[in-house]
Design an enzyme around this catalytic site. Sequence first.
Site, PDB file in Angstrom:
ATOM      1  N   GLU A   1     -48.428 -21.369 -37.679  1.00  0.00           N
ATOM      2  CA  GLU A   1     -47.316 -21.804 -38.524  1.00  0.00           C
ATOM      3  C   GLU A   1     -47.623 -23.095 -39.307  1.00  0.00           C
ATOM      4  O   GLU A   1     -47.006 -24.137 -39.083  1.00  0.00           O
ATOM      5  CB  GLU A   1     -46.050 -21.953 -37.672  1.00  0.00           C
ATOM      6  CG  GLU A   1     -45.665 -20.619 -37.027  1.00  0.00           C
ATOM      7  CD  GLU A   1     -44.340 -20.630 -36.297  1.00  0.00           C
ATOM      8  OE1 GLU A   1     -43.814 -21.722 -36.018  1.00  0.00           O
ATOM      9  OE2 GLU A   1     -43.833 -19.538 -35.999  1.00  0.00           O
TER      10      GLU A   1
ATOM     11  N   GLU B   1     -46.957 -12.841 -34.079  1.00  0.00           N
ATOM     12  CA  GLU B   1     -45.907 -13.424 -33.236  1.00  0.00           C
ATOM     13  C   GLU B   1     -44.527 -13.030 -33.694  1.00  0.00           C
ATOM     14  O   GLU B   1     -44.197 -13.059 -34.883  1.00  0.00           O
ATOM     15  CB  GLU B   1     -45.994 -14.955 -33.230  1.00  0.00           C
ATOM     16  CG  GLU B   1     -44.993 -15.600 -32.263  1.00  0.00           C
ATOM     17  CD  GLU B   1     -44.925 -17.103 -32.406  1.00  0.00           C
ATOM     18  OE1 GLU B   1     -45.995 -17.744 -32.446  1.00  0.00           O
ATOM     19  OE2 GLU B   1     -43.811 -17.652 -32.489  1.00  0.00           O
TER      20      GLU B   1
END
Length: 440
Positions: free
Chosen positions: A194, A292
């Site tokens: 991220e 994810e």
Amino acid sequence: RWTAYETSRDGKAPLAPPASSGAGGPEIAVDPGEAYQEILGFGGALTESSAWVLAQLPPARRAEVLRRYFDPVDGLGYTLARTHVNSCDFSLHMWELDPVPGDYDLHGFSLEPMRRWLLPLLHDAQAAAGGQGRLRLLASPWSPPSWMKTNGAMDRGGKLRPEYAPSWAAYYVRFVEEMEREGLPVWALTVQNEPEAAQRWESCEYSPEEERDFVRDHLGPALERAGLARVKLLGWDHNRDRLEARAAAMLGDCATARYLWGLGVHWYVSDDFAASARVHAAHPEKHLLFTEGTVEGARIGLWENAERYAHQIMGDLSNFVEGWIDWNVVLDQRGGPNHVGNFCDAPVIVDTRTKEVHYGPSFHAIAHFSRFVKPGARRIASRAAAGAPEAIAFRNPDGATAIVLLNATGRAADFTLRVGAEARPGRIPAHAIQTHVLRP
């Protein structure tokens, strides 16, 4: 030649034969002659939190959980797993594999912080999957060590200090080399978990150009010099909404793209599944992997979580994503432990007080895919008429066709499955998932 399996919100046994065969209805037409991407498989994340929770169980019950996840015959048949380089929010506390400030040459690097909880889980998951070579391990950093960052901390974002870029690249190399010495080969790495999020837990920010330059000038060459070009390298590892911008910067630069196997994607923020198809159209030689997704806020064990999993898997795999990795495989009754209280659901919840193991609806939703869509399968064309349930189809290496259906509405739906000359009437209850298998 047909077999079918059903899990529903109001049904009793998961993956049981459908309660009704139906009388036929809107057609779902499957064309095995129109094939798309090859499927790598399915998996989940082996975090320190999952490792700690499993360690609270008696050994036999812990082994049963791993068998039900990773066994290729009796379990979900997971062939993919993700773990973290340094700590993440689903660690017991923040830790670094080299905590020595200014250790440019990484003399203090060690896997010691992983030995108590994480490494035993990785070894046992690998064994449950069938041994070395059966489980593809993806490793992702949430943050470089604090001393390498502009904010001097692993959490709250910050960036990699330019003078430590060579050391940080060398850190990935050391991690892969040390893991291989442990008998845990690393199949793939992501550059950064991220990279556009400054979280209150471990995080590090890269603009598209910064991630591009780090791969091109440091990480890619470091892996190549170490003889680790076989390790797949994925950029992005973040949400769909910014996938195309990251692809344009990283895959659009030939000097960077040569080091990248592909891009990773998460499900938060956006349901624009077609973003993956657009990236595939622009860069058909590269690969897309879902890395994810989880239901946040500790909304634990709800049927709606199962429907979200099924819808997300279908949306991604319908748009050229090649494999699908869930987040934590196991969490405790609160959806943790998490050192910043960022609790989430997981397909398996363990009550660490009573030692009870709960296999939630999302566990069975994943099973509708992972048990019947084998590594090496190809997605094939499926077209659902108006009024038919959501559908996706695959042709397995043994020639069997697997078709997964989702009915997230409040009404049962009749349908007809057609595969070439083969037709089968069916009915799917309200709030249900089915898998239909046609064997040659």
